[in-house]
Design a protein around this motif. Structure first.
Motif, PDB file in Angstrom:
ATOM      1  N   GLY A 175       0.844  -1.199   0.000  1.00  0.00           N
ATOM      2  CA  GLY A 175       0.000   0.000   0.000  1.00  0.00           C
ATOM      3  C   GLY A 175       0.880   1.250   0.000  1.00  0.00           C
ATOM      4  N   VAL A 176       0.325   2.387  -0.359  1.00  0.00           N
ATOM      5  CA  VAL A 176       1.152   3.595  -0.526  1.00  0.00           C
ATOM      6  C   VAL A 176       1.852   4.014   0.775  1.00  0.00           C
ATOM      7  N   PHE A 177       1.153   3.878   1.895  1.00  0.00           N
ATOM      8  CA  PHE A 177       1.778   4.291   3.162  1.00  0.00           C
ATOM      9  C   PHE A 177       2.889   3.309   3.562  1.00  0.00           C
ATOM     10  N   ASP A 178       2.630   2.022   3.357  1.00  0.00           N
ATOM     11  CA  ASP A 178       3.653   1.023   3.672  1.00  0.00           C
ATOM     12  C   ASP A 178       4.863   1.187   2.763  1.00  0.00           C
ATOM     13  N   ARG A 179       4.605   1.577   1.525  1.00  0.00           N
ATOM     14  CA  ARG A 179       5.696   1.816   0.587  1.00  0.00           C
ATOM     15  C   ARG A 179       6.598   2.923   1.142  1.00  0.00           C
ATOM     16  N   ALA A 180       5.960   3.985   1.620  1.00  0.00           N
ATOM     17  CA  ALA A 180       6.714   5.121   2.175  1.00  0.00           C
ATOM     18  C   ALA A 180       7.504   4.682   3.403  1.00  0.00           C
ATOM     19  N   ILE A 181       6.867   3.916   4.284  1.00  0.00           N
ATOM     20  CA  ILE A 181       7.519   3.484   5.525  1.00  0.00           C
ATOM     21  C   ILE A 181       8.755   2.645   5.211  1.00  0.00           C
ATOM     22  N   ILE A 182       8.619   1.685   4.306  1.00  0.00           N
ATOM     23  CA  ILE A 182       9.751   0.800   4.026  1.00  0.00           C
ATOM     24  C   ILE A 182      10.882   1.580   3.352  1.00  0.00           C
ATOM     25  N   MET A 183      10.545   2.545   2.499  1.00  0.00           N
ATOM     26  CA  MET A 183      11.591   3.328   1.835  1.00  0.00           C
ATOM     27  C   MET A 183      12.340   4.178   2.857  1.00  0.00           C
ATOM     28  N   LEU A 184      11.620   4.773   3.775  1.00  0.00           N
ATOM     29  CA  LEU A 184      12.253   5.599   4.805  1.00  0.00           C
ATOM     30  C   LEU A 184      13.114   4.722   5.731  1.00  0.00           C
ATOM     31  N   TRP A 185      12.623   3.535   6.010  1.00  0.00           N
ATOM     32  CA  TRP A 185      13.386   2.627   6.875  1.00  0.00           C
ATOM     33  C   TRP A 185      14.671   2.175   6.174  1.00  0.00           C
ATOM     34  N   LEU A 186      14.574   1.896   4.879  1.00  0.00           N
ATOM     35  CA  LEU A 186      15.762   1.495   4.111  1.00  0.00           C
ATOM     36  C   LEU A 186      16.772   2.645   4.010  1.00  0.00           C
ATOM     37  N   GLU A 187      16.295   3.850   4.232  1.00  0.00           N
ATOM     38  CA  GLU A 187      17.156   5.027   4.231  1.00  0.00           C
ATOM     39  C   GLU A 187      17.807   5.219   5.606  1.00  0.00           C
ATOM     40  N   ASN A 188      17.560   4.275   6.533  1.00  0.00           N
ATOM     41  CA  ASN A 188      18.117   4.308   7.901  1.00  0.00           C
ATOM     42  C   ASN A 188      17.642   5.498   8.722  1.00  0.00           C
ATOM     43  N   MET A 189      16.416   5.926   8.460  1.00  0.00           N
ATOM     44  CA  MET A 189      15.860   7.011   9.277  1.00  0.00           C
ATOM     45  C   MET A 189      15.364   6.438  10.601  1.00  0.00           C
ATOM     46  N   PRO A 190      15.521   7.200  11.689  1.00  0.00           N
ATOM     47  CA  PRO A 190      15.001   6.725  12.974  1.00  0.00           C
ATOM     48  C   PRO A 190      13.467   6.661  12.959  1.00  0.00           C
TER      49      PRO A 190
END
Lengths: 194, 162
Positions: free
Chosen positions: B117-132
Motif C-alpha cells: 500500500g502507498v503508506f507502507d511503501r513510504a515506511i519501508i523506503m524511509l526505513w531502508l534510508e536508515n531514518m530513525p
C-alpha cells in the motif's frame, strides 16, 4: 531496538537499494539551465491554465444566457440557466482544486491522504447532485423550446443524446471515485489501528 | 528575510543536484514505467521550486525532500499526467528495460515495494534510508511505536509475496 528487525527479505532489500543508489550516483540527470527553464515554463503553464478556467467560465456565464435569449427562450429559463451556470462554475472550481503546494511540503502522509479523500468525496458527491440537476434543467429546456420552435423534436433529441452520454460518464466516474476514496480510507484506518 | 531570485535559483539547483538520487528513487518506486518516472520527477521539482521560499528549516532538508517527494507521489493524479511532455531525465540507465544482474535485483525490489500500500511503501523506503522511527513517524503521521509494528506487518506481507 530500532532497525534491528531481522529478516532475510529486509536484508535483501537493503542490498538491492544499495545497488540502486550505486547505479544512480554515476548518472547526471539534467543540465541546470534546462532544469530551470522547464520548471519556469511549467509554473507559467499552471498559472495560465488556472486563469483560462476562470475567464472561460465567466465568458460562458455571460454568453450562454444571451445566446439562449436570442434563440427565443423565455426570460425565466434564461435566469434559471444563469443561476445554474454560476453554481456549476463555483462548484467545478472547488471540486477541481488541487492540494496547495504548502500542504504537500508540510503535511504528513496520513493528513495528506485524508485531504485527498475529502476532495475526492466532494467530487463524487457533486456528480450525484449535478446529474439530476442537469436532467431537470434539460426537461425545462425541452419544454421551453417546444413553446417557440415549430419542430422542436430534432433539437430536443440531440440534447437528450448528449445528456445521456454525459450522465453515463458521470455515473461511471462517481463509482470509480468511491472505490478510490474507500481504498484511501482503508489504508489510513489500517495505519492508525495501533 | 526574503532571498534574491538568483540566490533562490542557485539553492534550488544545488538541492536538485544533491538529492537527485533520492527523488529519482521515490519516483521509481511509485511508477510503472519510464514516462511516469519523468512525470513524477518533474512534478516533485515543480513543487520543490514553489515551496522552497517558504522552507523555514524546521525540519532537516533531507526530511523536507523526502516528505515533499512522497506527498507528491501520493497526491499525483495519473489521469491528469502530462505524458510525453515531462522533463526528460538524461540518464544512461533504464531501470525498466536494462537486463544486467544489478538491474534485475533492482526490478525485484521495485516489484515488492510496488505491491505494498502507498503508506507502507513510504515506511519501508524511509526505513531502508536508515531514518530513525521518530522521523519516519513524523513524515508518515503515526507514532514511532506504530512504525515498528507496521514494519513487522510489512515483513509478513513480503514473506507471503510470490
Amino acid at each position: 531496538m530500532e532497525n534491528n528487525i531481522i529478516s532475510s527479505e529486509f536484508d535483501q532489500m537493503r542490498e538491492q537499494i544499495s545497488l540502486l543508489k550505486a547505479k544512480l550516483s554515476h548518472q547526471t540527470i539534467i543540465s541546470e539551465k534546462h532544469l530551470m527553464r522547464t520548471i519556469r515554463e511549467n509554473v507559467s503553464k499552471i498559472n495560465r491554465m488556472r486563469n483560462f478556467s476562470v475567464f472561460g467560465g465567466i465568458f460562458a456565464i455571460i454568453y450562454c444566457p444571451v445566446a439562449f435569449y436570442r434563440i427565443g427562450h423565455s426570460l425565466s429559463f434564461v435566469i434559471g440557466t444563469e443561476v445554474m451556470l454560476i453554481v456549476c462554475l463555483v462548484c467545478t472550481l472547488w471540486m477541481h482544486r488541487k492540494l496547495d503546494v504548502q500542504t504537500i511540503s508540510i503535511d504528513n502522509l496520513v493528513s495528506l491522504g485524508a485531504k485527498i479523500q475529502t476532495i475526492k468525496r466532494h467530487y463524487a458527491n457533486w456528480i450525484i447532485i449535478s446529474i439530476p440537476m442537469i436532467a431537470a434543467w434539460f426537461g425545462w429546456f425541452a419544454y421551453d423550446a417546444s413553446q417557440f420552435l415549430s419542430a422542436p423534436i430534432p433539437f430536443i433529441t440531440a440534447g437528450l443524446i448528449g445528456g445521456v452520454i454525459g450522465g453515463v460518464i458521470g455515473v461511471v466516474r462517481h463509482i470509480t471515485l468511491r472505490r478510490e476514496i474507500n481504498q484511501i480510507l482503508d489504508n489510513i484506518n489500517d495505519l492508525q489501528e495501533h | 528575510m526574503e532571498k534574491k531570485p538568483q540566490d533562490l535559483e542557485q539553492e534550488f539547483t544545488r538541492i536538485a543536484r544533491e538529492y537527485k538520487d533520492t527523488i529519482y528513487m521515490v519516483c521509481y518506486m511509485f511508477s510503472q514505467n519510464t514516462a511516469e518516472v519523468d512525470d513524477l520527477y518533474q512534478e516533485i521539482l515543480i513543487n520543490m521550486w514553489r515551496s522552497l521560499p517558504s522552507f523555514e528549516g524546521r525540519s532537516s532538508l533531507k526530511t523536507w525532500i523526502w516528505r515533499l517527494s512522497l506527498n507528491t507521489c501520493i497526491s499525483y493524479d495519473r489521469k491528469r499526467s502530462s505524458k510525453g511532455k515531462a522533463l526528460p531525465l538524461d540518464m544512461q540507465i533504464n531501470l525498466y528495460e536494462d537486463t544486467d544482474h544489478d538491474s534485475k535485483q533492482i526490478k525485484m525490489l521495485h516489484e515488492r515495494i510496488n505491491r505494498l500500500g502507498v503508506f507502507d511503501r513510504a515506511i519501508i523506503m524511509l526505513w531502508l534510508e536508515n531514518m530513525p522511527y521518530e522521523e519516519i513517524g513524523a513524515i508518515v503521521g503515526i507514532s514511532a511505536k506504530n512504525v515498528g509494528v507496521r514494519l513487522v506487518r510489512i515483513r509478513e506481507q513480503l514473506k507471503n509475496m510470490k
